[in-house]
Write an enzyme that holds these catalytic residues in place. Structure first.
Site, PDB file in Angstrom:
ATOM      1  N   VAL A   1       0.832  -1.204   0.000  1.00 38.45           N
ATOM      2  CA  VAL A   1       0.000   0.000   0.000  1.00 38.45           C
ATOM      3  C   VAL A   1       0.868   1.257   0.000  1.00 38.45           C
ATOM      4  O   VAL A   1       0.568   2.253  -0.658  1.00 38.45           O
ATOM      5  CB  VAL A   1      -0.960  -0.004   1.209  1.00 38.45           C
ATOM      6  CG1 VAL A   1      -1.711   1.326   1.310  1.00 38.45           C
ATOM      7  CG2 VAL A   1      -1.945  -1.153   1.098  1.00 38.45           C
ATOM      8  N   ALA A   2       2.002   1.199   0.732  1.00 40.21           N
ATOM      9  CA  ALA A   2       2.903   2.347   0.812  1.00 40.21           C
ATOM     10  C   ALA A   2       3.475   2.709  -0.548  1.00 40.21           C
ATOM     11  O   ALA A   2       3.744   3.880  -0.831  1.00 40.21           O
ATOM     12  CB  ALA A   2       4.041   2.056   1.792  1.00 40.21           C
TER      13      ALA A   2
ATOM     14  N   ILE B   1       1.920   2.319  -3.447  1.00 40.09           N
ATOM     15  CA  ILE B   1       0.899   2.785  -4.385  1.00 40.09           C
ATOM     16  C   ILE B   1       0.761   4.300  -4.228  1.00 40.09           C
ATOM     17  O   ILE B   1       0.462   4.787  -3.138  1.00 40.09           O
ATOM     18  CB  ILE B   1      -0.458   2.105  -4.101  1.00 40.09           C
ATOM     19  CG1 ILE B   1      -0.354   0.599  -4.339  1.00 40.09           C
ATOM     20  CG2 ILE B   1      -1.551   2.706  -4.991  1.00 40.09           C
ATOM     21  CD1 ILE B   1      -1.586  -0.174  -3.919  1.00 40.09           C
TER      22      ILE B   1
ATOM     23  N   GLU C   1      -1.201   6.949  -4.028  1.00 36.68           N
ATOM     24  CA  GLU C   1      -2.623   7.294  -3.946  1.00 36.68           C
ATOM     25  C   GLU C   1      -2.907   8.724  -4.415  1.00 36.68           C
ATOM     26  O   GLU C   1      -3.998   9.038  -4.861  1.00 36.68           O
ATOM     27  CB  GLU C   1      -3.130   7.126  -2.505  1.00 36.68           C
ATOM     28  CG  GLU C   1      -3.170   5.694  -2.009  1.00 36.68           C
ATOM     29  CD  GLU C   1      -1.814   5.220  -1.463  1.00 36.68           C
ATOM     30  OE1 GLU C   1      -1.729   4.056  -1.058  1.00 36.68           O
ATOM     31  OE2 GLU C   1      -0.847   6.019  -1.465  1.00 36.68           O
TER      32      GLU C   1
ATOM     33  N   ASP D   1      -4.756  25.874 -40.482  1.00 33.17           N
ATOM     34  CA  ASP D   1      -5.269  26.554 -41.657  1.00 33.17           C
ATOM     35  C   ASP D   1      -4.681  27.958 -41.687  1.00 33.17           C
ATOM     36  O   ASP D   1      -3.920  28.337 -40.807  1.00 33.17           O
ATOM     37  CB  ASP D   1      -6.798  26.566 -41.673  1.00 33.17           C
ATOM     38  CG  ASP D   1      -7.401  27.195 -40.423  1.00 33.17           C
ATOM     39  OD1 ASP D   1      -6.623  27.576 -39.531  1.00 33.17           O
ATOM     40  OD2 ASP D   1      -8.630  27.297 -40.338  1.00 33.17           O
TER      41      ASP D   1
ATOM     42  N   ASP E   1     -11.913  26.035 -38.290  1.00 32.20           N
ATOM     43  CA  ASP E   1     -13.056  26.850 -37.874  1.00 32.20           C
ATOM     44  C   ASP E   1     -14.354  26.460 -38.577  1.00 32.20           C
ATOM     45  O   ASP E   1     -15.423  26.877 -38.171  1.00 32.20           O
ATOM     46  CB  ASP E   1     -12.782  28.344 -38.094  1.00 32.20           C
ATOM     47  CG  ASP E   1     -12.400  28.653 -39.543  1.00 32.20           C
ATOM     48  OD1 ASP E   1     -12.524  27.753 -40.398  1.00 32.20           O
ATOM     49  OD2 ASP E   1     -11.969  29.796 -39.812  1.00 32.20           O
TER      50      ASP E   1
ATOM     51  N   ASP F   1     -13.629  21.313 -41.421  1.00 29.11           N
ATOM     52  CA  ASP F   1     -12.487  20.938 -40.572  1.00 29.11           C
ATOM     53  C   ASP F   1     -12.848  19.891 -39.520  1.00 29.11           C
ATOM     54  O   ASP F   1     -11.956  19.311 -38.891  1.00 29.11           O
ATOM     55  CB  ASP F   1     -11.945  22.181 -39.845  1.00 29.11           C
ATOM     56  CG  ASP F   1     -11.406  23.223 -40.799  1.00 29.11           C
ATOM     57  OD1 ASP F   1     -10.654  22.843 -41.714  1.00 29.11           O
ATOM     58  OD2 ASP F   1     -11.739  24.406 -40.643  1.00 29.11           O
TER      59      ASP F   1
ATOM     60  N   GLU G   1      11.360   5.094   3.980  1.00 29.38           N
ATOM     61  CA  GLU G   1      10.380   4.198   4.599  1.00 29.38           C
ATOM     62  C   GLU G   1      10.858   2.747   4.553  1.00 29.38           C
ATOM     63  O   GLU G   1      10.627   1.969   5.485  1.00 29.38           O
ATOM     64  CB  GLU G   1       9.032   4.302   3.851  1.00 29.38           C
ATOM     65  CG  GLU G   1       8.317   5.624   4.040  1.00 29.38           C
ATOM     66  CD  GLU G   1       7.167   5.815   3.057  1.00 29.38           C
ATOM     67  OE1 GLU G   1       6.520   6.870   3.101  1.00 29.38           O
ATOM     68  OE2 GLU G   1       6.929   4.910   2.239  1.00 29.38           O
TER      69      GLU G   1
ATOM     70  N   THR H   1       1.082  13.250   5.493  1.00 31.40           N
ATOM     71  CA  THR H   1       2.002  14.386   5.409  1.00 31.40           C
ATOM     72  C   THR H   1       2.477  14.677   3.988  1.00 31.40           C
ATOM     73  O   THR H   1       2.714  15.825   3.634  1.00 31.40           O
ATOM     74  CB  THR H   1       3.219  14.140   6.320  1.00 31.40           C
ATOM     75  OG1 THR H   1       3.869  12.923   5.908  1.00 31.40           O
ATOM     76  CG2 THR H   1       2.808  14.012   7.771  1.00 31.40           C
TER      77      THR H   1
END
Length: 937
Positions: free
Chosen positions: A288-289, A291, A293, A335, A657, A661, A726, A756
């Site tokens: 999970v760490a 991923i 998020e 154009d 325009d 096109d 980590e 954090t």
């Protein structure tokens, strides 16, 4: 419809009017009601088919089932299994918010079919059973005779069988707004595109002037307009480069996260001898760490902030992912009229026998001077110039409208080519309205493509050479010159010599080579003894248009926008190619391309629509490798150019325009419509709308797009670098076989990733474009978001610094409490809880330094302003406040296993941000000097 019938309709322009009736099984009295009903049963109604739309439910579900969303669903489920329901709920909420936002963006985009249908009229006048009647346009059938007047919208493709001064606006098909003159004669030329055939009219166009009668040859989806609708509806949008990159990134991160999870599970189980259940939960926490998020919110915020900045720079983005696609653009197919040029025809040269004037001023505002050798002249200073400009202004049907509440600029009613004639007359001091009043028009011989000229007869306010009537003639120089027997030279009328005719054509050819449009002006005084009929209704071109006095030439052009040349140069500098694809003539397109720097070579390849038809895709791809201009192209040909560029691996932006096109706009990686001149169809088909119709705004948008991609990489660098500090404490725990207690708990790791780190990371998504972002070529489409260089920088540089600070902080608390004389604290020992708290706080404070470092890639962050990103500043304040709350609030202490810190601990923590910032600043300065030396070499 069999093959013979299809061929008859295709070549219907080649046969006479009587043969048209016979070929289509009709007559001047029109179809009978029974015939019309039978044909409708056979060929259906005259409708633009609407393709079945994708289910709204499927679009909604797709927003929650792409790869990154699936990864987050799995991550949330893992958190629930690991006994962390709060974390699981947080992850799923992130997914839900992003999914709803994405769905809303998709739902709003792309309703081009509705806009197309609105361009066709509801009713049409026809002749059936020999009588005129008004029917629903959808009930038209092939063979119906339709009646047309000025202002009518045309409901089907038809062959003219009668017309009077008929002019049609075909901008929906060609993109060029100048009215096209029509005739009902048979045409035997073969080198014409469908839209250029003068005896055919088309669905979706409108009558600018005159009236006519035509026989319907195609209805519904078989019309040229229907073919455009079919191309537009069936164009499937591919994933944007960013969407493809995020899918690839998701796979990469999934592999990395699962690999780390397996590694930590095995290490905990076999090295530390942890129980299987706790090893599994530990491993799930690490998965999970890893991923990110916050990736989807960061991407969304980064794109949204770029969209806000782009609105201020006149670019309105309909779909968020289009912003980054702009940043990836490698080719712009643009154009000409209105995008590169101002769409305001402007006279810039006057040619008279033995003299030439330059005209200053741009656009329809009558401001500017008539200059010769740098000296200013007015009409009263030169009689020949006065006659030239008066004749041109009076022999015109356009009107100049001054600014008002609805339009802050001068605008025109009528042909822009004629409008500029009145403007240049005003610049020379001629009061055009006064001339119209004192020299009223008596008769007009309208412009015809066969004659290539128009004539107006006027009543003079006082006799000239014994007459009070004069004919003014303007048109193609060669045609007008042929009819002239005299020429004005310095105020005198003299016989025109062959040498003088050669001089006129030499001047004309010189202007034409510069891409200028040239008109010649002559006049004839109409005397009573000239065998001219008394009744003006009997005036014909054959009677009036001969023995003319040639006055001069007027050269004009639609001038480039003043800022376009610099924008084009910036594109070249950024490695972006520009290809002009226009409905105008090749010589004009080449001239403009050279003037604004789109092409650099002296002889660029100019390919017409007819030439393009003869090219194979292989030949076209070969041509597209070099400088090239496309002129007089049809909508499906523009689409073909875009498709071939994409097959060559280019990311293509297309400007447009008109209805013509819309297929190319839909096919392009990024379709850019004009907000002022653009049709609703073009705006619906496009991904972005320029509110000022200015090419330079595209370049600004590309810069913002590049910034978005850069910001996503900054986010990844920031998020990934915290994974290292980590993981290192966990690795120390595992490889010491538990001798070093776990310096950071799983819950604390997740606090960093979802708490954090989140707001500072989101702040990076709002970073403005970095200096030099347009000095680099478009990014390589094969290069992933997550490059080896980024991974190395995240893990082995920023991550290493964070690992050193966090590990040192962990041991610092233990040293304060007697280590190494006493063993490292563990379990429920307050020293151990304080040590893990210190590790958590050290990572947070290290990330403060890291977020400043991540704000710039090469520049010093002090050059952009250390505190200039308010969102980052807020994120830092939030994470400091959060860590203080985690450390000191008892309810949070029990959940996150934290304990209060001493003043000496806080002092150490405050050292980390400036230290990490300064170390990286030294590296950036060294890298900059090294690159500068290499550049000099």
């Amino acid at each position: 419809m069999d093959k013979d019938t299809a061929n008859i309709r295709k070549d219907i322009y080649k046969i006479s009017v009587d043969e048209v009736y016979e070929a289509l099984g009709t007559s001047p009295q029109g179809l009978t009601q029974a015939q019309a009903e039978q044909r409708q049963k056979e060929e259906g109604k005259n409708l633009i088919d609407e393709k079945k739309k994708e289910s709204t439910i499927l679009i909604f579900l797709a927003s929650f089932t792409h790869l990154m969303a699936i990864l987050l669903w799995v991550g949330g489920a893992v958190a629930f299994v690991a006994g962390m329901p709060q974390l699981g709920i947080a992850i799923w909420l992130v997914n839900i918010i992003n999914g709803v936002f994405s769905f809303w963006q998709e739902y709003r985009a792309g309703k081009a079919t509705d806009a197309l249908k609105n361009m066709l009229p509801s009713y049409v006048r026809v002749i059936r059973d020999g009588k005129e009647e008004k029917i629903l346009a959808e009930d038209l059938v092939v063979g119906d005779i339709i009646l047309l007047e000025e202002g009518d919208k045309i409901s089907a493709d038809a062959r003219l069988v009668g017309c009077n001064d008929l002019q049609v606006n075909q901008s929906t098909l060609t993109g060029e707004s100048n009215p096209v003159s029509k005739i009902n004669d048979s045409i035997l030329k073969n080198n014409l595109t469908r839209a250029e055939i003068p005896n055919l009219i088309f669905a979706g166009t409108s009558v600018s002037a005159g009236n006519g009668k035509a026989v319907v040859i195609e209805i519904g989806m078989k019309t040229e307009f229907g073919k455009i609708a079919d191309l537009t509806q069936n164009m499937k949008k591919e994933d944007s480069p960013l969407q493809r990159e995020l899918n690839r990134l998701t796979k990469q991160i999934s592999i990395i996260a699962i690999a780390f999870g397996i590694f930590f599970f095995a290490a905990a189980l076999f090295l530390v001898k942890e129980p299987m259940a706790s090893s599994f939960i530990f491993a799930l926490g690490m998965v999970v760490a890893f991923i990110p998020e916050g990736l989807l919110p960061t991407v969304t915020l980064s794109l949204a902030m770029a969209v806000q900045r782009m609105v201020k720079r006149n670019a309105l983005v309909k779909k968020l992912s289009s912003v980054e696609t702009l940043g990836s653009t490698s080719v712009i197919c643009t154009d000409k009229t209105g995008t590169l040029t101002q769409n305001e025809m402007t006279v810039n040269h006057l040619w008279l026998a033995e003299k030439e004037y330059e005209v200053t001023g741009v656009g329809y505002e009558p401001k500017g001077d008539i200059l010769k050798d740098g000296k200013k002249f007015m009409a009263d200073d030169d009689e020949d110039m006065k006659i030239l400009l008066t004749a041109a202004a009076l022999c015109s049907n356009a009107r100049l409208l001054p600014p008002d509440e609805e339009s802050p600029r001068y605008t025109v009613l009528g042909d822009p080519t004629e409008a500029c004639l009145g403007v240049v007359a005003e610049k020379a001091g001629i009061d055009v309205q006064e001339q119209i009043r004192t020299t009223p028009r008596l008769r007009e011989l309208p412009f015809e493509s066969r004659r290539k000229r128009m004539t107006t007869i006027h009543q003079l306010s006082k006799p000239v050479e014994g007459t009070v009537r004069i004919a003014y003639v303007k048109g193609a120089p060669k045609e007008v010159m042929k009819l002239s027997e005299s020429i004005r030279i310095n105020g005198e009328v003299e016989p025109i010599t062959e040498e003088m005719r050669a001089e006129i054509m030499k001047a004309n050819d010189g202007y034409a080579r510069e891409g200028l449009r040239v008109l010649a002006v002559s006049y004839r005084l109409l005397h009573k003894d000239d065998d001219i009929p008394k009744a003006m209704s009997a005036y014909t071109p054959e009677i009036i248009e001969h023995d003319l006095v040639f006055v001069g030439l007027i050269a004009m052009a639609d001038p480039p926008r003043p800022e376009v040349a610099a924008a084009v140069e910036e594109c070249h500098h950024a490695g972006i190619r520009i290809i002009m694809i226009t409905g105008d003539y090749g010589l004009t397109a080449e001239s403009i391309s050279k003037r604004i720097g789109i092409v650099k070579g002296t002889n660029p390849r100019v390919v017409s629509g007819l030439e393009l038809e003869e090219l194979s895709d292989e030949q076209l791809k070969e041509y597209l490798k070099d400088e090239i201009i496309f002129a007089r192209v049809a909508p499906e040909q523009k689409l073909r150019v875009v498709s071939n560029l994409q097959e060559m691996g280019e990311v293509v932006a297309v400007t447009g325009d008109g209805v013509n096109d819309s297929p190319a706009l839909r096919k392009a990686n990024i379709g850019v419509a004009m907000g002022i001149a653009g049709t609703d169809v073009a705006k619906e088909a496009a991904d972005m709308i320029l509110t000022d119709d200015n090419f330079a705004s595209i370049v600004h948008a590309i810069e913002e797009g590049r910034a978005v991609y850069s910001n996503i990489r900054k986010f990844l660098l920031y998020i990934l670098n915290s994974n290292m500090p980590e993981a290192v404490p966990s690795a120390l725990f595992l490889f010491s076989r538990g001798a070093i207690p776990l310096p950071l708990t799983v819950m604390q790791i997740l606090t960093i990733d979802l708490g954090t780190d989140m707001l500072p990371a989101l702040g990076l998504g709002t970073e403005r474009p970095e200096k030099g972002v347009m000095d680099q070529p478009p990014r390589n489409q094969k290069e992933p978001l997550l490059t080896k260089k980024l991974i190395m920088k995240a893990f082995l540089w920023y991550g290493l610094l964070g690992s050193i600070t966090s590990t040192f902080s962990y041991f610092f608390v233990n040293m304060e409490n007697g280590w190494p004389a006493v063993p490292l604290a563990r379990g429920i020992d307050p020293v151990y809880i304080k040590a893990t708290t210190m590790t958590l706080a050290a990572i947070v404070f290290s990330q403060i330094g890291a977020v400043f470092n991540c704000r710039t890639e090469k520049q010093s962050v002090f050059k952009v302003g250390l505190f200039s990103n308010k969102q980052v500043n807020f994120g830092i304040i939030f994470e400091v406040a959060l860590i203080i709350a985690l450390v000191y609030l008892p309810p949070l202490q029990s959940v996150f296993h934290t304990l209060g810190l001493d003043s000496s601990d806080w002092l150490l923590l405050c050292v980390w941000p400036p230290l990490i910032l300064l170390i990286e600043e030294v590296r950036k300065a060294w890298s900059y000097r090294k690159n500068a030396k290499n550049y000099q070499k």
